[in-house]
Write a protein that holds these residues in place. Structure first.
Motif, short mmCIF file in Angstrom:
data_model
loop_
_atom_site.label_atom_id
_atom_site.label_comp_id
_atom_site.label_asym_id
_atom_site.label_seq_id
_atom_site.Cartn_x
_atom_site.Cartn_y
_atom_site.Cartn_z
N LEU A 8 2.44 69.06 -15.01
CA LEU A 8 3.15 67.95 -14.37
C LEU A 8 2.16 67.00 -13.70
CD1 LEU A 8 6.23 69.78 -12.78
CD2 LEU A 8 6.24 68.22 -14.74
N GLY A 9 1.14 67.58 -13.06
CA GLY A 9 0.11 66.76 -12.45
C GLY A 9 -0.64 65.93 -13.48
N MET A 10 -0.91 66.50 -14.64
CA MET A 10 -1.63 65.76 -15.68
C MET A 10 -0.75 64.69 -16.32
SD MET A 10 -4.67 66.69 -15.50
CE MET A 10 -5.22 65.69 -16.88
N ALA A 230 -9.58 58.43 -7.02
CA ALA A 230 -9.43 59.61 -6.17
C ALA A 230 -8.30 60.52 -6.65
CB ALA A 230 -9.19 59.18 -4.72
N LEU A 231 -7.11 59.96 -6.85
CA LEU A 231 -5.95 60.79 -7.20
C LEU A 231 -6.07 61.35 -8.61
CD1 LEU A 231 -3.26 61.96 -6.46
CD2 LEU A 231 -2.15 59.79 -7.07
N THR A 232 -6.54 60.54 -9.57
CA THR A 232 -6.62 61.03 -10.95
C THR A 232 -7.66 62.13 -11.10
OG1 THR A 232 -8.16 59.24 -11.52
CG2 THR A 232 -5.83 58.86 -11.98
N PHE A 233 -8.83 61.97 -10.47
CA PHE A 233 -9.85 63.01 -10.57
C PHE A 233 -9.43 64.26 -9.79
CE2 PHE A 233 -12.57 59.65 -12.20
CZ PHE A 233 -13.35 60.33 -13.12
N TRP A 234 -8.71 64.07 -8.69
CA TRP A 234 -8.21 65.24 -7.96
C TRP A 234 -7.19 66.00 -8.80
CZ3 TRP A 234 -3.22 66.39 -6.14
CH2 TRP A 234 -3.13 67.51 -5.31
N LEU A 235 -6.30 65.28 -9.49
CA LEU A 235 -5.32 65.94 -10.35
C LEU A 235 -6.02 66.70 -11.47
CD1 LEU A 235 -2.66 63.09 -10.63
CD2 LEU A 235 -2.30 65.32 -9.58
N MET A 236 -7.08 66.10 -12.02
CA MET A 236 -7.83 66.78 -13.08
C MET A 236 -8.52 68.04 -12.54
SD MET A 236 -11.05 65.38 -15.36
CE MET A 236 -10.12 64.03 -16.07
N GLN A 237 -9.15 67.92 -11.37
CA GLN A 237 -9.82 69.08 -10.80
C GLN A 237 -8.83 70.17 -10.41
OE1 GLN A 237 -12.86 69.98 -10.60
NE2 GLN A 237 -13.94 68.11 -11.17
N ALA A 239 -5.98 70.79 -11.90
CA ALA A 239 -5.53 71.42 -13.14
C ALA A 239 -6.59 72.35 -13.71
CB ALA A 239 -5.16 70.35 -14.16
N THR A 240 -7.86 72.10 -13.40
CA THR A 240 -8.95 72.93 -13.92
C THR A 240 -8.83 74.39 -13.49
OG1 THR A 240 -10.42 71.00 -13.89
CG2 THR A 240 -11.47 73.14 -14.02
N LEU A 241 -8.13 74.64 -12.40
CA LEU A 241 -7.95 76.01 -11.92
C LEU A 241 -7.20 76.88 -12.93
CD1 LEU A 241 -7.06 75.38 -8.17
CD2 LEU A 241 -9.11 76.54 -9.02
N ALA A 247 -7.12 71.44 -23.00
CA ALA A 247 -5.75 71.11 -22.60
C ALA A 247 -5.73 69.95 -21.62
CB ALA A 247 -5.08 72.34 -21.97
N ILE A 248 -6.69 69.90 -20.70
CA ILE A 248 -6.74 68.83 -19.70
C ILE A 248 -7.01 67.49 -20.38
CG2 ILE A 248 -8.10 67.91 -17.78
CD1 ILE A 248 -8.44 70.83 -16.85
N THR A 249 -8.04 67.45 -21.21
CA THR A 249 -8.42 66.18 -21.85
C THR A 249 -7.38 65.72 -22.88
OG1 THR A 249 -9.82 67.44 -23.36
CG2 THR A 249 -10.89 66.41 -21.47
#
Length: 309
Positions: A8-10, A230-237, A239-241, A247-249
């Protein structure tokens, strides 16, 4: 955090990135690399209240080399993109960018943060074909041609850098070099990346052009820094967990879909059947990706319960 929450975040990430392109188009002619460095600086200021309170915020010796490599990836991608924009066609760049998820999957296999299987590469390939179809549909509407020259070669190197960023993030987490906090990882990677991009911008761009910045440009810059960086890179980081780099890219395939919707709103006469095949393939790829990760998470949960019993 569950895989569903990460997905959902992505989805929000794809919407924010897709909407950032029209916002950038509203800005005046300003030095792009220096502008990106300022965006990252604004992003770090926005992340500071969230990141500096987290235990492990200080730049640890084990984490510093990984952050430097991640910063170099950001500098490499944005530097290549801005240089290639003057030496390659938009269609060529859009076509090359669809390789990022497959590159991330391949690099992830090399660093053992991806598993060798057929489902995820097949989903990524479907999304890539759909994104290509959307790129060609836009070329038919707006004009453009595909070619491969020096500009395209440089941009492809930038695509490799873009694919390597989430791979390094996942690897750093897996080996314990990076902290669990997405805000901290985002802060340091954007901070170091912004410094590198800024140095490169000072060397090759005319700083004097910033004298032409207007109040509307400044407001758009703040928006892009806080939301599109800020928000997009935070969402990506974040999701990395729980998600893999491939899948992220893969959500990058949705960016041209969002841009297409924006185009329809601004120019309804552009609505045509030529957009349908690519749209359906991209949406199908994302749906399959959601189902794939949901199934993987369910199997992991069943396995954990079995071991507990």
């Amino acid at each position: 955090m569950t895989a569903r929450t990460a997905h959902l975040g992505m989805l929000l990430w794809a919407a924010l990135v897709g909407l950032s392109f029209p916002a950038v188009g509203l800005m005046g002619e300003l030095p792009p690399m220096l502008l990106t460095a300022l965006r990252f600086a604004i992003a770090c200021l926005g992340l500071w209240p969230l990141a500096h309170r987290v235990e492990g915020f200080a730049l640890a010796r084990r984490a510093a080399p990984v952050y430097v490599l991640m910063g170099l990836c950001l500098a490499g991608f944005f530097g290549a993109m801005f240089w290639a924009a003057h030496h390659a066609t938009a269609l060529s760049m859009a076509t090359l960018y669809v390789t990022v998820p497959l590159l991330a999957y391949g690099l992830g296999l090399g660093l053992r943060v991806e598993r060798l299987a057929w489902r995820l590469p097949a989903i990524l390939a479907l999304g890539a074909v759909g994104a290509l179809a959307l790129a060609y549909a836009e070329a038919l509407v707006r004009g453009g041609q595909m070619r491969f020259g020096v500009g395209e070669a440089v941009f492809f190197v930038g695509c490799v850098c873009s694919a390597l960023y989430p791979v390094l993030s996942k690897w750093g987490l897996n080996v314990g070099r990076l902290p669990a906090s997405a805000a901290v990882r985002t802060f340091w990677s954007l901070g170091l990346g912004g410094v590198l991009i800024g140095v490169l911008g000072v060397l090759v761009e005319p700083v004097s052009q910033f004298a032409a910045m207007t109040w509307s440009d400044a407001l758009l810059l703040v928006y892009l820094g806080l939301f599109s960086s800020a928000l997009t890179f935070w969402l990506m980081q974040r999701a990395t967990l729980v998600l893999t780099p491939g899948a992220i890219t893969a959500y990058g395939y949705l960016v041209p879909f969002v841009s297409m919707l924006v185009l329809f709103l601004r120019a309804p006469q552009s609505l045509d059947w030529v957009w349908l095949p690519g749209s359906l393939m991209v949406l199908a790829a994302i749906a399959l990706l959601l189902r794939h990760d949901a199934g993987t998470e369910r199997k992991a949960g069943d396995s954990a319960r079995t071991q507990a019993d």
